[in-house]
Design an enzyme around this catalytic site. Structure first.
Site, PDB file in Angstrom:
ATOM      1  N   THR A 136       1.715  -4.328   4.294  1.00 60.15           N
ATOM      2  CA  THR A 136       1.535  -4.653   5.711  1.00 60.15           C
ATOM      3  C   THR A 136       1.062  -6.098   5.931  1.00 60.15           C
ATOM      4  O   THR A 136       1.278  -6.658   6.999  1.00 60.15           O
ATOM      5  CB  THR A 136       0.479  -3.720   6.367  1.00 60.15           C
ATOM      6  OG1 THR A 136      -0.762  -3.888   5.686  1.00 60.15           O
ATOM      7  CG2 THR A 136       0.912  -2.277   6.339  1.00 60.15           C
ATOM      8  N   ASP A 137       0.403  -6.678   4.906  1.00 56.82           N
ATOM      9  CA  ASP A 137      -0.326  -7.926   5.165  1.00 56.82           C
ATOM     10  C   ASP A 137       0.554  -9.123   5.524  1.00 56.82           C
ATOM     11  O   ASP A 137       0.136  -9.968   6.321  1.00 56.82           O
ATOM     12  CB  ASP A 137      -1.229  -8.264   3.967  1.00 56.82           C
ATOM     13  CG  ASP A 137      -2.441  -7.340   3.931  1.00 56.82           C
ATOM     14  OD1 ASP A 137      -2.744  -6.709   4.961  1.00 56.82           O
ATOM     15  OD2 ASP A 137      -3.092  -7.240   2.871  1.00 56.82           O
ATOM     16  N   THR A 180       0.832  -1.211   0.000  1.00 59.63           N
ATOM     17  CA  THR A 180       0.000   0.000   0.000  1.00 59.63           C
ATOM     18  C   THR A 180       0.862   1.254   0.000  1.00 59.63           C
ATOM     19  O   THR A 180       0.459   2.294  -0.535  1.00 59.63           O
ATOM     20  CB  THR A 180      -0.936  -0.020   1.238  1.00 59.63           C
ATOM     21  OG1 THR A 180      -1.816  -1.132   1.097  1.00 59.63           O
ATOM     22  CG2 THR A 180      -1.758   1.244   1.361  1.00 59.63           C
TER      23      THR A 180
HETATM   24  C1  SIN Z   1      -0.978  -3.068   2.781  1.00 62.16           C
HETATM   25  O1  SIN Z   1       0.158  -2.812   2.437  1.00 62.16           O
HETATM   26  O2  SIN Z   1      -1.493  -2.488   3.788  1.00 62.16           O
HETATM   27  C2  SIN Z   1      -1.877  -4.038   2.086  1.00 62.16           C
HETATM   28  C3  SIN Z   1      -1.348  -4.532   0.807  1.00 62.16           C
HETATM   29  C4  SIN Z   1      -0.103  -5.332   0.968  1.00 62.16           C
HETATM   30  O3  SIN Z   1       0.098  -5.978   1.994  1.00 62.16           O
HETATM   31  O4  SIN Z   1       0.676  -5.343  -0.003  1.00 62.16           O
END
Ligand code: SIN
Length: 321
Positions: free
Chosen positions: A93-94, A14
């Site tokens: 983040t995932d 993200t």
């Molecule tokens: C995020 O980064 O919050 C979600 C998408 C990802 O993990 O690439």
């Protein structure tokens, strides 16, 4: 003056995402901007020079072995350069906690290797990525910092403890009862706990991970009310694996209830799996708290590891033979 190099490796997420309507950051596509775009206009820490590489460009939910291999190879390369003070990885983040755990388990570097991320896309008016990246650069530039670290919303978390615990909040990560290592405030790093400890790198294990055709297959199973053992039997069945072109199951991590307990119907099936040669490791579906091994344990305990990290630990153990 001796200029220190900080290398920023982009992998997507993200932090590099773009919303179709910048005023509605809920609808966006991850991994659209290059790492160079993310760095444009950010202040460079004093006495430092920035280098960057785009290692991958993915939504981290789709992370796979090829991305981990590419990332590990670039980290090994850059960490070995004497003029490199530290590395930063921009990541979704995932699955950030999985990458952080793997990097610490395989590299345990003497230099800071800092992962950072964002919960809002890069073109949101209130994007959090630029501040997180600034904080990550400040941490990577900090003399004496070491190990795989995560910086998000000003908090510094260790690779062993970090876990995404919120689906939308900017401060989406927790280090549980271990607590955070410190914080970055106005470009200054404040530390409360020890950095992750360096180790002599497990070069054989790293080499195996870089060259193995696949990783040992380890699945995660959740224990819950009204469970039945059919899922375990299906996972263990070689014919089912063959139908999906998957390698045979080598390990099962149980995300147990509470203290790692398991529904009796699953327990019987796990016993059958273990008798068939599948390694079974018990963890808990609770976010906080540590499992205590007991003398009567039939299944080994993944002490202090969340199910996803226990899965990686077991994969590495199996890879190590
Ligand atoms: C995020 O980064 O919050 C979600 C998408 C990802 O993990 O690439």
């Amino acid at each position: 003056m001796h200029v220190k190099k900080i290398v920023v490796l982009g992998t997507g997420g993200t932090i590099a995402g773009l919303a179709t309507d910048a005023n509605d950051s809920r609808q966006y596509v991850a991994a659209q901007q290059s790492v160079l775009d993310l760095l444009a206009g950010l202040p460079i820490p004093p006495g430092c020079e920035l280098l960057s590489e785009q290692v991958a460009q993915i939504d981290s939910k789709d992370l796979d072995l090829s991305v981990w291999r590419a990332l590990l190879q670039r980290c090994v390369h850059w960490l070995a350069q004497p003029e490199v003070q530290g590395l930063v990885i921009t990541h979704g983040t995932d699955t950030l906690e999985e990458t952080a755990f793997l990097l610490q388990a395989l590299l345990a570097p003497r230099k800071p290797l800092v992962l950072t991320c964002a919960m809002r896309p890069a073109n949101a008016p209130d994007a959090d990525g630029p501040q997180n990246l600034r904080d990550a650069l400040a941490l990577a530039a900090t003399a004496g910092a070491q190990g795989v670290l995560v910086v998000c919303a000003g908090r510094i978390l260790g690779a062993q403890d970090v876990q995404k615990v919120h689906s939308t909040r900017l401060d989406a990560f927790s280090a549980g009862e271990a607590g955070e290592i410190g914080q970055v405030r106005q470009g200054q790093v404040e530390r409360w706990r020890d950095w992750p400890q360096p180790r002599v790198p497990g070069e054989m294990l790293l080499e195996r991970l870089l060259t193995a055709p696949t990783l040992p297959r380890v699945e995660i199973l959740l224990s819950h009310a009204a469970a039945c053992g059919a899922t375990v039997d299906a996972l263990v069945d070689p014919a089912v694996a063959a139908r999906y072109g998957a390698p045979p199951l080598r390990g099962l991590v149980l995300a147990g209830t509470g203290g790692g307990t398991v529904h009796h119907a699953l327990e019987a099936a796990l016993r059958r799996a273990q008798a068939a040669g599948v390694r079974v490791l018990r963890s808990t579906r609770c976010v906080d708290g540590f499992l205590q091994p007991r003398a009567s344990d039939e299944f080994a305990v993944a002490a202090g590891l969340s199910p996803v990290k226990a899965r990686l630990a077991l994969m590495l153990e199996l890879l190590n033979g």
